[in-house]
Design a protein around this motif. Structure first.
Motif, PDB file in Angstrom:
ATOM      1  N   ASN A 241      91.513   8.833 -21.049  1.00 39.75           N
ATOM      2  CA  ASN A 241      90.050   8.815 -20.971  1.00 39.75           C
ATOM      3  C   ASN A 241      89.550   9.038 -19.554  1.00 39.75           C
ATOM      4  O   ASN A 241      88.564   9.754 -19.334  1.00 39.75           O
ATOM      5  CB  ASN A 241      89.508   7.488 -21.510  1.00 39.75           C
ATOM      6  N   VAL A 242      90.216   8.424 -18.571  1.00 41.95           N
ATOM      7  CA  VAL A 242      89.802   8.582 -17.176  1.00 41.95           C
ATOM      8  C   VAL A 242      89.943  10.032 -16.732  1.00 41.95           C
ATOM      9  O   VAL A 242      89.042  10.598 -16.104  1.00 41.95           O
ATOM     10  CB  VAL A 242      90.623   7.654 -16.261  1.00 41.95           C
ATOM     11  N   TYR A 243      91.080  10.652 -17.051  1.00 37.71           N
ATOM     12  CA  TYR A 243      91.294  12.046 -16.658  1.00 37.71           C
ATOM     13  C   TYR A 243      90.274  12.978 -17.320  1.00 37.71           C
ATOM     14  O   TYR A 243      89.765  13.916 -16.702  1.00 37.71           O
ATOM     15  CB  TYR A 243      92.712  12.495 -17.020  1.00 37.71           C
ATOM     16  N   THR A 244      89.983  12.721 -18.600  1.00 39.12           N
ATOM     17  CA  THR A 244      89.013  13.556 -19.311  1.00 39.12           C
ATOM     18  C   THR A 244      87.629  13.445 -18.698  1.00 39.12           C
ATOM     19  O   THR A 244      86.949  14.451 -18.440  1.00 39.12           O
ATOM     20  CB  THR A 244      88.945  13.157 -20.798  1.00 39.12           C
ATOM     21  N   VAL A 245      87.195  12.214 -18.442  1.00 37.22           N
ATOM     22  CA  VAL A 245      85.860  11.994 -17.875  1.00 37.22           C
ATOM     23  C   VAL A 245      85.778  12.543 -16.460  1.00 37.22           C
ATOM     24  O   VAL A 245      84.790  13.185 -16.085  1.00 37.22           O
ATOM     25  CB  VAL A 245      85.518  10.487 -17.895  1.00 37.22           C
ATOM     26  N   LEU A 246      86.832  12.324 -15.651  1.00 40.85           N
ATOM     27  CA  LEU A 246      86.817  12.812 -14.272  1.00 40.85           C
ATOM     28  C   LEU A 246      86.707  14.330 -14.215  1.00 40.85           C
ATOM     29  O   LEU A 246      86.020  14.878 -13.352  1.00 40.85           O
ATOM     30  CB  LEU A 246      88.078  12.354 -13.537  1.00 40.85           C
ATOM     31  N   THR A 247      87.392  15.000 -15.139  1.00 43.22           N
ATOM     32  CA  THR A 247      87.333  16.470 -15.161  1.00 43.22           C
ATOM     33  C   THR A 247      85.908  16.962 -15.344  1.00 43.22           C
ATOM     34  O   THR A 247      85.439  17.856 -14.624  1.00 43.22           O
ATOM     35  CB  THR A 247      88.223  17.016 -16.296  1.00 43.22           C
ATOM     36  N   VAL A 248      85.210  16.375 -16.305  1.00 39.78           N
ATOM     37  CA  VAL A 248      83.829  16.807 -16.568  1.00 39.78           C
ATOM     38  C   VAL A 248      82.892  16.315 -15.471  1.00 39.78           C
ATOM     39  O   VAL A 248      81.942  17.017 -15.096  1.00 39.78           O
ATOM     40  CB  VAL A 248      83.364  16.303 -17.949  1.00 39.78           C
ATOM     41  N   LEU A 249      83.157  15.125 -14.929  1.00 37.57           N
ATOM     42  CA  LEU A 249      82.327  14.599 -13.844  1.00 37.57           C
ATOM     43  C   LEU A 249      82.378  15.499 -12.615  1.00 37.57           C
ATOM     44  O   LEU A 249      81.354  15.735 -11.955  1.00 37.57           O
ATOM     45  CB  LEU A 249      82.778  13.182 -13.465  1.00 37.57           C
ATOM     46  N   ILE A 250      83.564  16.007 -12.305  1.00 41.09           N
ATOM     47  CA  ILE A 250      83.703  16.895 -11.145  1.00 41.09           C
ATOM     48  C   ILE A 250      82.878  18.166 -11.341  1.00 41.09           C
ATOM     49  O   ILE A 250      82.185  18.632 -10.429  1.00 41.09           O
ATOM     50  CB  ILE A 250      85.190  17.233 -10.911  1.00 41.09           C
ATOM     51  N   VAL A 251      82.934  18.717 -12.552  1.00 40.42           N
ATOM     52  CA  VAL A 251      82.153  19.920 -12.849  1.00 40.42           C
ATOM     53  C   VAL A 251      80.654  19.631 -12.738  1.00 40.42           C
ATOM     54  O   VAL A 251      79.896  20.400 -12.126  1.00 40.42           O
ATOM     55  CB  VAL A 251      82.483  20.460 -14.258  1.00 40.42           C
ATOM     56  N   ALA A 252      80.223  18.504 -13.325  1.00 40.50           N
ATOM     57  CA  ALA A 252      78.799  18.144 -13.273  1.00 40.50           C
ATOM     58  C   ALA A 252      78.357  17.881 -11.834  1.00 40.50           C
ATOM     59  O   ALA A 252      77.238  18.257 -11.443  1.00 40.50           O
ATOM     60  CB  ALA A 252      78.542  16.914 -14.144  1.00 40.50           C
ATOM     61  N   ALA A 253      79.222  17.253 -11.039  1.00 40.46           N
ATOM     62  CA  ALA A 253      78.894  16.986  -9.639  1.00 40.46           C
ATOM     63  C   ALA A 253      78.750  18.288  -8.853  1.00 40.46           C
ATOM     64  O   ALA A 253      77.853  18.422  -8.005  1.00 40.46           O
ATOM     65  CB  ALA A 253      79.963  16.101  -9.011  1.00 40.46           C
ATOM     66  N   CYS A 254      79.618  19.252  -9.123  1.00 40.92           N
ATOM     67  CA  CYS A 254      79.523  20.559  -8.456  1.00 40.92           C
ATOM     68  C   CYS A 254      78.229  21.275  -8.835  1.00 40.92           C
ATOM     69  O   CYS A 254      77.585  21.904  -7.982  1.00 40.92           O
ATOM     70  CB  CYS A 254      80.734  21.420  -8.809  1.00 40.92           C
ATOM     71  N   LEU A 255      77.845  21.180 -10.106  1.00 40.34           N
ATOM     72  CA  LEU A 255      76.587  21.781 -10.538  1.00 40.34           C
ATOM     73  C   LEU A 255      75.404  21.139  -9.816  1.00 40.34           C
ATOM     74  O   LEU A 255      74.452  21.821  -9.423  1.00 40.34           O
ATOM     75  CB  LEU A 255      76.414  21.629 -12.054  1.00 40.34           C
ATOM     76  N   TYR A 256      75.477  19.820  -9.659  1.00 42.87           N
ATOM     77  CA  TYR A 256      74.388  19.112  -8.994  1.00 42.87           C
ATOM     78  C   TYR A 256      74.314  19.454  -7.507  1.00 42.87           C
ATOM     79  O   TYR A 256      73.224  19.659  -6.951  1.00 42.87           O
ATOM     80  CB  TYR A 256      74.551  17.605  -9.163  1.00 42.87           C
ATOM     81  N   LEU A 257      75.461  19.529  -6.845  1.00 46.71           N
ATOM     82  CA  LEU A 257      75.492  19.761  -5.400  1.00 46.71           C
ATOM     83  C   LEU A 257      75.247  21.216  -5.023  1.00 46.71           C
ATOM     84  O   LEU A 257      74.576  21.506  -4.028  1.00 46.71           O
ATOM     85  CB  LEU A 257      76.832  19.293  -4.826  1.00 46.71           C
ATOM     86  N   PHE A 258      75.795  22.130  -5.830  1.00 46.96           N
ATOM     87  CA  PHE A 258      75.750  23.542  -5.444  1.00 46.96           C
ATOM     88  C   PHE A 258      74.920  24.417  -6.382  1.00 46.96           C
ATOM     89  O   PHE A 258      74.734  25.604  -6.102  1.00 46.96           O
ATOM     90  CB  PHE A 258      77.176  24.099  -5.375  1.00 46.96           C
TER      91      PHE A 258
END
Length: 311
Positions: free
Chosen positions: A243-260
């Protein structure tokens, strides 16, 4: 941390032991969210509030202050302006009124006089009836998706799993709505897409944990209340890494969308970040303890509980 020999897993933290703390914190956030919705409401964008939105390409770099000053010169002092684009040459202007075509043309004429004939604009108008219709359809979408998920989980597992999962995913959706209300962030169609996507990702985490709980129930003998708590806690840690790996994967993508990402998708990405974080929390700290509470309701310590047949 201790090693559970029965379920062959390391227990680093007893989530079930601290379930009342998690419930209390979650209830407090819900109450704060409800109060915010009552007193501050939602900051609805043009998609849900009658008005006009102009997305203007100026062809030249402009600052936020310059954009506001330019709109003030054209007679619109209180409009909301946002500068974006690769060279800060794109201007988004939101009007609370439905502008007539003559006024839109006058605005474009004034901007062309200063920035040149390369100025181009896309205008979106939302009438009061359309805004109300969008609001109703949004509520229907959330209700229908929640009912569909509950029916699926009820068929796939049992009604206790379904009820616990639905309460948790509605909590996740409400957390996003509450935080946007508290901080008065704009609510538009991408926000609704983020809420519905949050529900989908959230149920995925819960299904993984519930499936492990059911598997452990199948291969264990009759259980009393304490043994059920031990089983749920072990099931949580057996699925924690996935669950942690799955959530982190999507969180990283969402964070990149937010930042860039561009200004138009920043709030969508932010809503996704909030929803994913809440979904990961609720899967472990709300849904599973809720199922245990429903499953062990009325059972005394040491009293056996029948194991449900796997579907």
């Amino acid at each position: 941390m201790h090693y559970n020999e029965k379920f062959h897993t390391n227990i680093r933290f007893d989530f079930i032991k601290h379930q009342k703390k998690f419930f209390g914190a979650s209830i407090a956030l819900v109450i704060i969210g409800i109060l915010s919705l009552i007193f501050f409401h939602m900051n609805f964008g043009v998609d849900f509030k009658a008005g006009t939105n102009m997305d203007i390409e100026l062809g030249k770099t402009v600052t936020q202050d310059e954009a506001k000053a330019e709109m003030a010169e054209l007679g619109y002092k209180d409009v909301e302006t946002t500068v974006g684009g690769s060279n800060n040459s794109r201007l988004s202007v939101r009007f609370d009124d439905v502008l007539e075509q003559a006024k839109v043309t006058a605005i474009l004429t004034g901007l062309k006089a200063k920035y040149g004939d390369q100025v181009a604009a896309e205008t979106n108008v939302v009438s009061p009836d359309m805004a109300r219709e969008l609001g109703k359809k949004t509520i229907y979408a959330i209700i229908i998706s929640s009912i569909a998920i509950m029916l699926y989980v009820m068929i796939r597992f049992e009604w206790r799993f379904a009820l616990a999962a639905n309460i948790a995913i509605l909590y996740d959706a409400f957390v996003v709505i509450a935080l946007f209300s508290i901080f008065q962030l704009e609510v538009n169609l991408p926000f609704i897409a983020a809420v519905l996507t949050t529900i989908g990702y959230s149920i995925n985490d819960k299904i993984v944990i519930f499936d492990r709980i059911r598997e452990n129930l199948r291969f264990s003998k009759q259980k009393n209340k304490e043994q059920l708590a031990e089983l749920v806690n072990a099931s949580l840690w057996q699925t924690m890494a996935r669950n942690v790996y799955t959530v982190l994967t999507v969180l990283i993508v969402a964070a990149c969308l937010y930042l860039f990402g561009s200004e138009s998708i920043k709030l969508f990405a932010l809503a996704k970040l909030i929803g994913l974080a809440s979904g990961a929390y609720s899967s472990v700290c709300i849904a599973s303890p809720l199922w245990l509470m429903l499953r062990g309701k009325g059972q005394k310590q040491g009293k056996t509980v029948k194991t449900p047949a796997a579907s």
